[in-house]
Motif scaffolding. Structure first.
Motif, mmCIF file in Angstrom:
data_model
loop_
_atom_site.group_PDB
_atom_site.id
_atom_site.type_symbol
_atom_site.label_atom_id
_atom_site.label_comp_id
_atom_site.label_asym_id
_atom_site.label_seq_id
_atom_site.Cartn_x
_atom_site.Cartn_y
_atom_site.Cartn_z
ATOM 1 N N UNK A 300 0.813 -1.214 0.000
ATOM 2 C CA UNK A 300 0.000 0.000 0.000
ATOM 3 C C UNK A 300 0.847 1.264 0.000
ATOM 4 N N UNK A 301 2.154 1.146 0.232
ATOM 5 C CA UNK A 301 3.001 2.330 0.331
ATOM 6 C C UNK A 301 4.435 1.954 -0.016
ATOM 7 N N UNK A 302 5.338 2.930 0.082
ATOM 8 C CA UNK A 302 6.737 2.675 -0.261
ATOM 9 C C UNK A 302 7.371 1.641 0.659
ATOM 10 N N UNK A 303 7.014 1.686 1.945
ATOM 11 C CA UNK A 303 7.626 0.756 2.897
ATOM 12 C C UNK A 303 7.298 -0.692 2.548
ATOM 13 N N UNK A 304 6.029 -0.966 2.278
ATOM 14 C CA UNK A 304 5.658 -2.343 1.929
ATOM 15 C C UNK A 304 6.183 -2.713 0.540
ATOM 16 N N UNK A 305 6.317 -1.731 -0.349
ATOM 17 C CA UNK A 305 6.891 -2.001 -1.670
ATOM 18 C C UNK A 305 8.328 -2.483 -1.544
ATOM 19 N N UNK A 306 9.086 -1.846 -0.650
ATOM 20 C CA UNK A 306 10.480 -2.236 -0.461
ATOM 21 C C UNK A 306 10.588 -3.666 0.065
ATOM 22 N N UNK A 307 9.673 -4.043 0.955
ATOM 23 C CA UNK A 307 9.701 -5.410 1.487
ATOM 24 C C UNK A 307 9.417 -6.415 0.366
ATOM 25 N N UNK A 308 8.420 -6.099 -0.463
ATOM 26 C CA UNK A 308 8.079 -7.002 -1.566
ATOM 27 C C UNK A 308 9.237 -7.149 -2.541
ATOM 28 N N UNK A 309 9.895 -6.042 -2.866
ATOM 29 C CA UNK A 309 11.021 -6.081 -3.802
ATOM 30 C C UNK A 309 12.187 -6.863 -3.203
ATOM 31 N N UNK A 310 12.444 -6.619 -1.919
ATOM 32 C CA UNK A 310 13.567 -7.296 -1.265
ATOM 33 C C UNK A 310 13.401 -8.806 -1.290
ATOM 34 N N UNK A 311 12.149 -9.296 -1.278
ATOM 35 C CA UNK A 311 11.928 -10.748 -1.350
ATOM 36 C C UNK A 311 12.560 -11.342 -2.602
ATOM 37 N N UNK A 312 12.568 -10.561 -3.691
ATOM 38 C CA UNK A 312 13.158 -11.050 -4.925
ATOM 39 C C UNK A 312 14.643 -11.318 -4.804
ATOM 40 N N UNK A 313 15.329 -10.562 -3.945
ATOM 41 C CA UNK A 313 16.750 -10.795 -3.690
ATOM 42 C C UNK A 313 16.945 -11.895 -2.653
ATOM 43 N N UNK A 314 16.123 -11.867 -1.604
ATOM 44 C CA UNK A 314 16.303 -12.776 -0.474
ATOM 45 C C UNK A 314 16.009 -14.230 -0.829
ATOM 46 N N UNK A 315 14.965 -14.460 -1.629
ATOM 47 C CA UNK A 315 14.511 -15.829 -1.869
ATOM 48 C C UNK A 315 15.575 -16.680 -2.571
ATOM 49 N N UNK A 316 16.159 -16.218 -3.677
ATOM 50 C CA UNK A 316 17.199 -17.054 -4.309
ATOM 51 C C UNK A 316 18.389 -17.324 -3.384
ATOM 52 N N UNK A 317 18.762 -16.343 -2.564
ATOM 53 C CA UNK A 317 19.872 -16.561 -1.624
ATOM 54 C C UNK A 317 19.550 -17.722 -0.690
ATOM 55 N N UNK A 318 18.273 -17.807 -0.284
ATOM 56 C CA UNK A 318 17.869 -18.872 0.643
ATOM 57 C C UNK A 318 17.857 -20.241 -0.013
ATOM 58 N N UNK A 319 18.001 -20.279 -1.340
ATOM 59 C CA UNK A 319 17.950 -21.547 -2.080
ATOM 60 C C UNK A 319 19.325 -21.989 -2.581
ATOM 61 N N UNK A 320 20.379 -21.462 -1.992
ATOM 62 C CA UNK A 320 21.724 -21.856 -2.397
ATOM 63 C C UNK A 320 21.938 -23.356 -2.269
ATOM 64 N N UNK A 321 21.343 -23.966 -1.237
ATOM 65 C CA UNK A 321 21.507 -25.415 -1.047
ATOM 66 C C UNK A 321 20.886 -26.202 -2.192
ATOM 67 N N UNK A 322 19.809 -25.682 -2.783
ATOM 68 C CA UNK A 322 19.191 -26.367 -3.925
ATOM 69 C C UNK A 322 20.083 -26.272 -5.158
ATOM 70 N N UNK A 323 20.763 -25.156 -5.294
ATOM 71 C CA UNK A 323 21.748 -25.020 -6.375
ATOM 72 C C UNK A 323 22.886 -26.011 -6.164
ATOM 73 N N UNK A 324 23.349 -26.110 -4.922
ATOM 74 C CA UNK A 324 24.514 -26.953 -4.624
ATOM 75 C C UNK A 324 24.223 -28.439 -4.776
ATOM 76 N N UNK A 325 22.965 -28.854 -4.594
ATOM 77 C CA UNK A 325 22.666 -30.291 -4.625
ATOM 78 C C UNK A 325 22.765 -30.881 -6.033
ATOM 79 N N UNK A 326 22.734 -30.027 -7.054
ATOM 80 C CA UNK A 326 22.808 -30.517 -8.433
ATOM 81 C C UNK A 326 24.272 -30.749 -8.805
#
Length: 444
Positions: A300-326
């Motif tokens: 609804x505002x800039x603050x919540x927009x920043x949280x939503x955008x940051x998820x795009x950076x945070x989520x792949x970082x949290x999946x490093x183990x899935x990258x490593x398992x291949x």
């Protein structure tokens, strides 16, 4: 003397950090010393069966050309497990209803794609099509028989030949979709639970499915059954089309069934001599990722927009183990990714989150070679409220990224200093430099 063009593409983030800090600070940039080969990095979409007219609508075709994807996946994910390519729609008499969606045959699909856009064809190995002469609701013994597999292989080769006739031989064949779930959508790879026991695969000696005490054990049996089917399918495809890349189904980890599927696939390919040819012919494996958790209320505002955008950076970082398992023997095709929650629908924040999300996957490493957004007809990608259709926020972001990345051969990460924190320890600025022998571009 050769003159290179240098272009800069900005996805403007007016809320990532305050204007005062921009005025008072000088931001310097440096290039990472690691130069990555991105000549095989593909950014694209999944097709989807929708109500209405899409793939013959000129404004939609124009939008696809404007976004200029490297690849589009046909017929898409789970739909492939029900697909009759000759009819361009779902098989009849299954648990999936067609509901008068748009029929999209291979010629219709190919005709709507730009010349440079490649196709991934997801073959239906889950169910027989009518041309095989096997009813989709035949006995389990018939559906899982070698004779039915042989008939399905003939049909798969005919589909590939149709792509070739239309001038777009698939550059990759994906062998089904998400069989690790073992649900009804998996067709012959379904795991049936009854009275606390699990039934899967096929025991030829006793003419019945194998019985297990846990779903994880049943998943291992299903994975081996899948590899047995893949062995014959891939042998036939590579004999006829040796240049096509083969992609087999694996998954991110995190559950006992998913982990058992992955471990079985990789262990069998590595250690079972009967799969030596299959291992050598397999170019990539799949993984699918969707943001479902985190911020769940609409922005609804800039603050919540920043949280939503940051998820795009945070989520792949949290999946490093899935990258490593291949194992390093295989590339990773992320043939489905996106955000299934509707917190940023048709907003500028959804566009920037797409860019951040895509950047995050690219940064995981050079095993990543395929990034296919979940649907090309999402309301965040294409606005179809009125004709002519128009680009929606994610579609605009795809267009900008492709303007920077298409036909490039090298990539370097850009670092910024200082780089203010936006939210949740996520920086505000990210960038990539792309390079070819003709031009250099920046995507920031």
């Amino acid at each position: 003397m050769r003159i290179k063009r240098f272009l800069v593409y900005f996805l403007v983030l007016n809320a990532l950090f305050c204007a005062n800090s921009l005025v008072s600070q000088t931001v310097t940039t440096t290039l990472d010393s690691d130069v990555r080969d991105v000549s095989n990095l593909d950014i694209g979409f999944n097709r989807r069966s929708d109500q209405g007219i899409w793939w013959t609508d000129n404004s939609f075709i124009d939008i696809v050309s404007e976004m200029n994807p490297n690849v589009v996946r046909y017929p898409a994910g789970t739909q492939a497990n029900y697909w009759d390519w000759r009819e361009g729609k779902f098989l009849e008499n299954t648990d999936k209803s067609w509901n008068n969606k748009e029929v999209v045959t291979i010629p219709t699909f190919v005709n709507a794609l730009p010349d440079r856009t490649k196709a991934i064809y997801v073959v239906n190995i889950a169910r027989p099509t009518p041309i095989t002469g096997v009813d989709v609701n035949a006995s389990e013994a018939d559906l899982k028989s070698q004779a039915t597999l042989d008939a399905k292989i003939v049909d798969m080769l005919a589909a590939i030949a149709e792509f070739d006739t239309q001038g777009k031989l698939p550059f990759a064949i994906e062998l089904g979709n998400e069989f690790y779930f073992g649900n009804i959508e998996s067709g012959i790879f379904q795991i049936v639970e009854s009275n606390g026991l699990y039934y899967s695969g096929w025991d030829d000696a006793n003419n019945q499915p194998f019985v297990s005490n846990s779903k994880a054990d049943a998943t291992e049996i299903t994975a081996k059954f899948y590899l047995e089917q893949c062995k014959d399918i891939v042998s036939a495809i590579k004999a006829a089309y040796p240049s096509i890349k083969i992609v087999i189904t694996t998954t991110k980890g995190g559950t006992s069934a998913r982990d058992r599927w992955n471990n079985t696939i990789f262990d069998e390919l590595q250690n079972n001599s009967s799969y030596t040819s299959l291992k050598n012919d397999t170019y990539a494996v799949t993984q699918h990722f969707y943001i479902k958790d985190g911020l769940l209320t609409p922005i609804t505002d800039n603050a919540s927009s920043k949280v939503a955008i940051a998820e795009g950076i945070e989520y792949p970082i949290s999946k490093q183990s899935d990258y490593n398992l291949v194992p390093n023997d295989y590339k990773i095709y992320i043939t489905e990714y996106g955000a299934t929650k509707g917190i940023a629908e048709e907003t500028w924040a959804s566009a920037v989150r797409y860019a951040a999300f895509t950047y995050g996957w690219i940064e995981l490493g050079d095993k990543i070679e395929q990034l296919d957004w979940h649907y090309i007809s999402d309301n965040n990608v294409v606005n179809d409220d009125n004709l002519p259709m128009k680009l929606a926020p994610v579609g605009i972001a795809v267009k900008m990224l492709q303007q920077a990345a298409v036909d490039m051969t090298e990539m370097q990460e850009i670092s910024f200093s200082p780089n203010p924190i936006s939210v949740n320890a996520v920086n505000s600025l990210y960038g990539l430099k792309f390079k070819s022998n003709q031009k250099e571009t920046l995507f920031i």
